[in-house]
Design a protein around this motif. Structure first.
Motif, PDB file in Angstrom:
ATOM      1  N   LEU A   8       0.800  -1.226   0.000  1.00  0.00           N
ATOM      2  CA  LEU A   8       0.000   0.000   0.000  1.00  0.00           C
ATOM      3  C   LEU A   8       0.828   1.269   0.000  1.00  0.00           C
ATOM      4  O   LEU A   8       0.584   2.165  -0.795  1.00  0.00           O
ATOM      5  CB  LEU A   8      -0.970   0.008   1.187  1.00  0.00           C
ATOM      6  N   PRO A   9       1.847   1.406   0.862  1.00  0.00           N
ATOM      7  CA  PRO A   9       2.571   2.678   0.877  1.00  0.00           C
ATOM      8  C   PRO A   9       3.430   2.922  -0.356  1.00  0.00           C
ATOM      9  O   PRO A   9       3.912   4.021  -0.554  1.00  0.00           O
ATOM     10  CB  PRO A   9       3.458   2.560   2.125  1.00  0.00           C
ATOM     11  N   ALA A  10       3.653   1.906  -1.182  1.00  0.00           N
ATOM     12  CA  ALA A  10       4.528   2.071  -2.334  1.00  0.00           C
ATOM     13  C   ALA A  10       3.871   2.932  -3.400  1.00  0.00           C
ATOM     14  O   ALA A  10       2.665   3.074  -3.460  1.00  0.00           O
ATOM     15  CB  ALA A  10       4.879   0.716  -2.924  1.00  0.00           C
ATOM     16  N   ALA A  11       4.697   3.506  -4.259  1.00  0.00           N
ATOM     17  CA  ALA A  11       4.171   4.308  -5.366  1.00  0.00           C
ATOM     18  C   ALA A  11       3.652   3.386  -6.462  1.00  0.00           C
ATOM     19  O   ALA A  11       4.016   2.221  -6.545  1.00  0.00           O
ATOM     20  CB  ALA A  11       5.269   5.210  -5.919  1.00  0.00           C
ATOM     21  N   PRO A  12       2.756   3.871  -7.327  1.00  0.00           N
ATOM     22  CA  PRO A  12       2.167   3.018  -8.340  1.00  0.00           C
ATOM     23  C   PRO A  12       3.154   2.620  -9.432  1.00  0.00           C
ATOM     24  O   PRO A  12       4.030   3.395  -9.805  1.00  0.00           O
ATOM     25  CB  PRO A  12       1.030   3.881  -8.908  1.00  0.00           C
ATOM     26  N   PHE A  13       2.978   1.386  -9.912  1.00  0.00           N
ATOM     27  CA  PHE A  13       3.659   0.903 -11.112  1.00  0.00           C
ATOM     28  C   PHE A  13       5.182   1.021 -11.019  1.00  0.00           C
ATOM     29  O   PHE A  13       5.868   1.342 -11.977  1.00  0.00           O
ATOM     30  CB  PHE A  13       3.158   1.651 -12.347  1.00  0.00           C
ATOM     31  N   GLY A  14       5.720   0.813  -9.776  1.00  0.00           N
ATOM     32  CA  GLY A  14       7.165   0.794  -9.605  1.00  0.00           C
ATOM     33  C   GLY A  14       7.821   2.150  -9.572  1.00  0.00           C
ATOM     34  O   GLY A  14       9.039   2.249  -9.573  1.00  0.00           O
ATOM     35  N   GLU A  15       7.058   3.209  -9.503  1.00  0.00           N
ATOM     36  CA  GLU A  15       7.611   4.560  -9.471  1.00  0.00           C
ATOM     37  C   GLU A  15       8.435   4.760  -8.195  1.00  0.00           C
ATOM     38  O   GLU A  15       8.048   4.350  -7.105  1.00  0.00           O
ATOM     39  CB  GLU A  15       6.447   5.554  -9.511  1.00  0.00           C
ATOM     40  N   ALA A  16       9.599   5.375  -8.299  1.00  0.00           N
ATOM     41  CA  ALA A  16      10.478   5.536  -7.151  1.00  0.00           C
ATOM     42  C   ALA A  16       9.921   6.549  -6.166  1.00  0.00           C
ATOM     43  O   ALA A  16       9.378   7.575  -6.543  1.00  0.00           O
ATOM     44  CB  ALA A  16      11.865   5.986  -7.607  1.00  0.00           C
ATOM     45  N   ALA A  79       0.359   9.434   5.637  1.00  0.00           N
ATOM     46  CA  ALA A  79      -0.891   9.456   6.391  1.00  0.00           C
ATOM     47  C   ALA A  79      -1.789   8.298   5.989  1.00  0.00           C
ATOM     48  O   ALA A  79      -2.431   7.659   6.835  1.00  0.00           O
ATOM     49  CB  ALA A  79      -1.609  10.791   6.175  1.00  0.00           C
ATOM     50  N   LEU A  80      -1.839   7.996   4.703  1.00  0.00           N
ATOM     51  CA  LEU A  80      -2.676   6.910   4.209  1.00  0.00           C
ATOM     52  C   LEU A  80      -2.202   5.562   4.747  1.00  0.00           C
ATOM     53  O   LEU A  80      -3.015   4.709   5.127  1.00  0.00           O
ATOM     54  CB  LEU A  80      -2.670   6.903   2.680  1.00  0.00           C
ATOM     55  N   ALA A  81      -0.895   5.351   4.795  1.00  0.00           N
ATOM     56  CA  ALA A  81      -0.371   4.089   5.309  1.00  0.00           C
ATOM     57  C   ALA A  81      -0.789   3.874   6.757  1.00  0.00           C
ATOM     58  O   ALA A  81      -1.170   2.770   7.149  1.00  0.00           O
ATOM     59  CB  ALA A  81       1.152   4.066   5.185  1.00  0.00           C
ATOM     60  N   VAL A  82      -0.739   4.941   7.563  1.00  0.00           N
ATOM     61  CA  VAL A  82      -1.125   4.821   8.969  1.00  0.00           C
ATOM     62  C   VAL A  82      -2.627   4.589   9.101  1.00  0.00           C
ATOM     63  O   VAL A  82      -3.077   3.674   9.797  1.00  0.00           O
ATOM     64  CB  VAL A  82      -0.697   6.077   9.748  1.00  0.00           C
ATOM     65  N   VAL A  83      -3.414   5.406   8.433  1.00  0.00           N
ATOM     66  CA  VAL A  83      -4.868   5.313   8.544  1.00  0.00           C
ATOM     67  C   VAL A  83      -5.363   3.945   8.065  1.00  0.00           C
ATOM     68  O   VAL A  83      -6.188   3.297   8.721  1.00  0.00           O
ATOM     69  CB  VAL A  83      -5.522   6.450   7.732  1.00  0.00           C
ATOM     70  N   ASN A  84      -4.867   3.499   6.927  1.00  0.00           N
ATOM     71  CA  ASN A  84      -5.305   2.229   6.375  1.00  0.00           C
ATOM     72  C   ASN A  84      -4.923   1.074   7.291  1.00  0.00           C
ATOM     73  O   ASN A  84      -5.714   0.151   7.526  1.00  0.00           O
ATOM     74  CB  ASN A  84      -4.696   2.039   4.984  1.00  0.00           C
ATOM     75  N   GLY A  85      -3.701   1.129   7.836  1.00  0.00           N
ATOM     76  CA  GLY A  85      -3.261   0.062   8.723  1.00  0.00           C
ATOM     77  C   GLY A  85      -4.024   0.045  10.037  1.00  0.00           C
ATOM     78  O   GLY A  85      -4.469  -1.016  10.495  1.00  0.00           O
ATOM     79  N   ILE A  86      -4.207   1.219  10.654  1.00  0.00           N
ATOM     80  CA  ILE A  86      -4.925   1.286  11.920  1.00  0.00           C
ATOM     81  C   ILE A  86      -6.375   0.866  11.748  1.00  0.00           C
ATOM     82  O   ILE A  86      -6.968   0.218  12.619  1.00  0.00           O
ATOM     83  CB  ILE A  86      -4.832   2.706  12.517  1.00  0.00           C
ATOM     84  N   ALA A  87      -6.988   1.202  10.609  1.00  0.00           N
ATOM     85  CA  ALA A  87      -8.383   0.828  10.356  1.00  0.00           C
ATOM     86  C   ALA A  87      -8.567  -0.679  10.330  1.00  0.00           C
ATOM     87  O   ALA A  87      -9.665  -1.176  10.626  1.00  0.00           O
ATOM     88  CB  ALA A  87      -8.861   1.433   9.037  1.00  0.00           C
ATOM     89  N   GLY A 265      -9.286   5.247   2.695  1.00  0.00           N
ATOM     90  CA  GLY A 265      -8.334   4.344   3.311  1.00  0.00           C
ATOM     91  C   GLY A 265      -8.885   3.648   4.539  1.00  0.00           C
ATOM     92  O   GLY A 265      -8.549   2.489   4.823  1.00  0.00           O
ATOM     93  N   VAL A 266      -9.735   4.333   5.299  1.00  0.00           N
ATOM     94  CA  VAL A 266     -10.361   3.710   6.464  1.00  0.00           C
ATOM     95  C   VAL A 266     -11.204   2.513   6.043  1.00  0.00           C
ATOM     96  O   VAL A 266     -11.087   1.407   6.587  1.00  0.00           O
ATOM     97  CB  VAL A 266     -11.234   4.726   7.223  1.00  0.00           C
ATOM     98  N   TYR A 267     -12.067   2.720   5.049  1.00  0.00           N
ATOM     99  CA  TYR A 267     -13.019   1.679   4.682  1.00  0.00           C
ATOM    100  C   TYR A 267     -12.360   0.563   3.877  1.00  0.00           C
ATOM    101  O   TYR A 267     -12.764  -0.606   3.984  1.00  0.00           O
ATOM    102  CB  TYR A 267     -14.216   2.317   3.982  1.00  0.00           C
ATOM    103  N   ASP A 268     -11.323   0.908   3.121  1.00  0.00           N
ATOM    104  CA  ASP A 268     -10.531  -0.141   2.487  1.00  0.00           C
ATOM    105  C   ASP A 268      -9.859  -1.001   3.562  1.00  0.00           C
ATOM    106  O   ASP A 268      -9.789  -2.230   3.436  1.00  0.00           O
ATOM    107  CB  ASP A 268      -9.475   0.480   1.578  1.00  0.00           C
ATOM    108  N   GLY A 269      -9.378  -0.366   4.641  1.00  0.00           N
ATOM    109  CA  GLY A 269      -8.765  -1.118   5.727  1.00  0.00           C
ATOM    110  C   GLY A 269      -9.743  -2.080   6.377  1.00  0.00           C
ATOM    111  O   GLY A 269      -9.394  -3.224   6.709  1.00  0.00           O
TER     112      GLY A 269
END
Length: 401
Positions: A8-16, A79-87, A265-269
């Protein structure tokens, strides 16, 4: 069951991208810890104070606050990585965190906020774990996204303002250190803005009454109660973004993207937590009719689980792409960000519904978490703007092209 999703925290399609500011193993550990208390808080509709103490101790409440104020200066991806994981552990905690993070991101971009106030709010997130939310919804008005002036009034007095009015769905109110109040002035041509009330030693002494009215089927631990302001004094330097109502109509693409990504991100979590439970159930259940084999060996159920995986993959790619665009300084049009919210939240609801269909009675049993995940994920539909407004706005944007 695993709560981590390192993709989840990674960038799309291998983007650095740079290294994430929030440690994935820490998020996983906190989610697992919070999950152990989630059913208890849900049953009692009690606020998870201990979760926020843990978030404060780990510095995650200051994730989005600027480094100059002791924070980490995190972006949307962090922020998304934290919210998604905590959810995935306790979604009401994640929901309060969403609003806190969104406002901190706005404070850094909003020159209309007094500089000293912005500094105090940002620094308090680091020093005290100070939470903030802006209370907008009212009994008569409903959500301000559908138009209309707030009934809450700010009356000018020497040295400041006096605020009176009622707010509902005040998420996180049991623990907020800063109460942002969306209100209008009592001027002949009213301005609309935000007055920030610092939480003192006691709300009642400030003229603030909290009515514990939150009794919904989902997100029961969010403390989204009714709050009444009775002639509450707010200093001049605690008022921000006062402007004519018409000036609030133009959407801010960056702010919209933050709201869309983090709420989604909450509801995906929640949906990912439901998927994890479903996988465990399919492996563990071994009906006699299968001769000792588990439900995980049944091709029909494998196909059904594959449909859930397809929904969650779509969500992951959309959220990764949106957060990368915002952090890269190129937020999409607001209508596109809101279509991400529409797609991700509806996919999350669909994923949990499919898990319920697959599991039948065990999925609906209150002895298992799936029925709670279903109640929680349905709350995705109430966050403004709702689906009808999103689709109408997207249609108008397409016609305008």
């Amino acid at each position: 069951m695993p709560f981590d999703d390192p993709s989840l925290p990674a960038a799309p399609f291998g983007e650095a991208v740079g290294a994430p500011l929030a440690d994935a193993s820490l998020i996983t550990a906190l989610a697992a810890e919070f999950a152990r208390r989630a059913a208890e808080h849900d049953a009692a509709a009690s606020f998870p104070f201990e979760n926020f103490e843990r978030l404060r101790a780990t510095g995650l409440l200051a994730l989005v606050a600027p480094a100059s104020a002791g924070g980490r200066g995190g972006g949307l991806r962090d922020a998304l990585a934290v919210v998604n994981g905590i959810a995935r552990g306790e979604p009401s905690t994640a929901l309060v965190l969403v609003l806190h993070y969104v406002i901190h991101s706005q404070l850094q971009r909003g020159p209309a906020w007094p500089e000293a106030l912005r500094e105090r709010i940002a620094r308090s997130a680091w020093t005290d774990g100070g939470l903030i939310n802006i209370l907008r919804v009212e009994p008569e008005l409903g959500t301000p996204h559908r138009g209309g002036l707030p009934a809450t009034v700010a009356r000018k007095v020497p040295g400041g303002w006096r605020i009176s009015g009622t707010k509902i769905y005040s998420t996180g109110i049991p623990a907020l250190s800063w109460l942002g109040v969306w209100a209008r002035t009592d001027e002949a041509e009213p301005r609309v803005g935000i007055w920030v009330v610092p939480r003192g030693a006691g709300l009642a002494e400030q003229g603030i009454e909290v009515r514990e009215t939150w009794n919904h089927i989902g997100m029961r631990a969010s403390g989204s109660h009714e709050v009444v302001f009775n002639d509450v004094f707010v200093p001049d330097d605690h008022a921000g973004e006062l402007r004519p109502p018409a000036d609030w109509a133009a959407p801010d693409p960056t702010a919209t993207a933050w709201m869309a990504a983090l709420f989604s991100g909450v509801y995906d979590g929640i949906a990912r937590s439901a998927r994890d439970w479903l996988i465990g159930f399919l492996h563990a259940r071994k009906p006699t009719g299968l001769g000792g084999a588990s439900l995980a060996t049944v091709s029909r159920l494998q196909e059904a689980l594959g449909g859930v995986e397809a929904l969650l993959l779509t969500n992951r790619l959309l959220l990764r792409s949106l957060s990368a665009a915002v952090d890269g300084g190129a937020p999409p049009a607001s209508s596109d960000s809101l279509l991400v919210k529409y797609t991700v939240t509806n996919n999350a609801i669909d994923a949990v519904a499919r898990a319920l269909e697959i599991t039948g009675n065990p999925g609906l049993s209150r002895d298992n978490p799936l029925e709670r995940h279903h109640r929680d994920v349905l709350c995705a539909r109430v966050h403004a703007p709702q689906n009808d407004m999103i689709l109408t706005g997207a249609g108008r944007a397409a016609l305008a092209k």
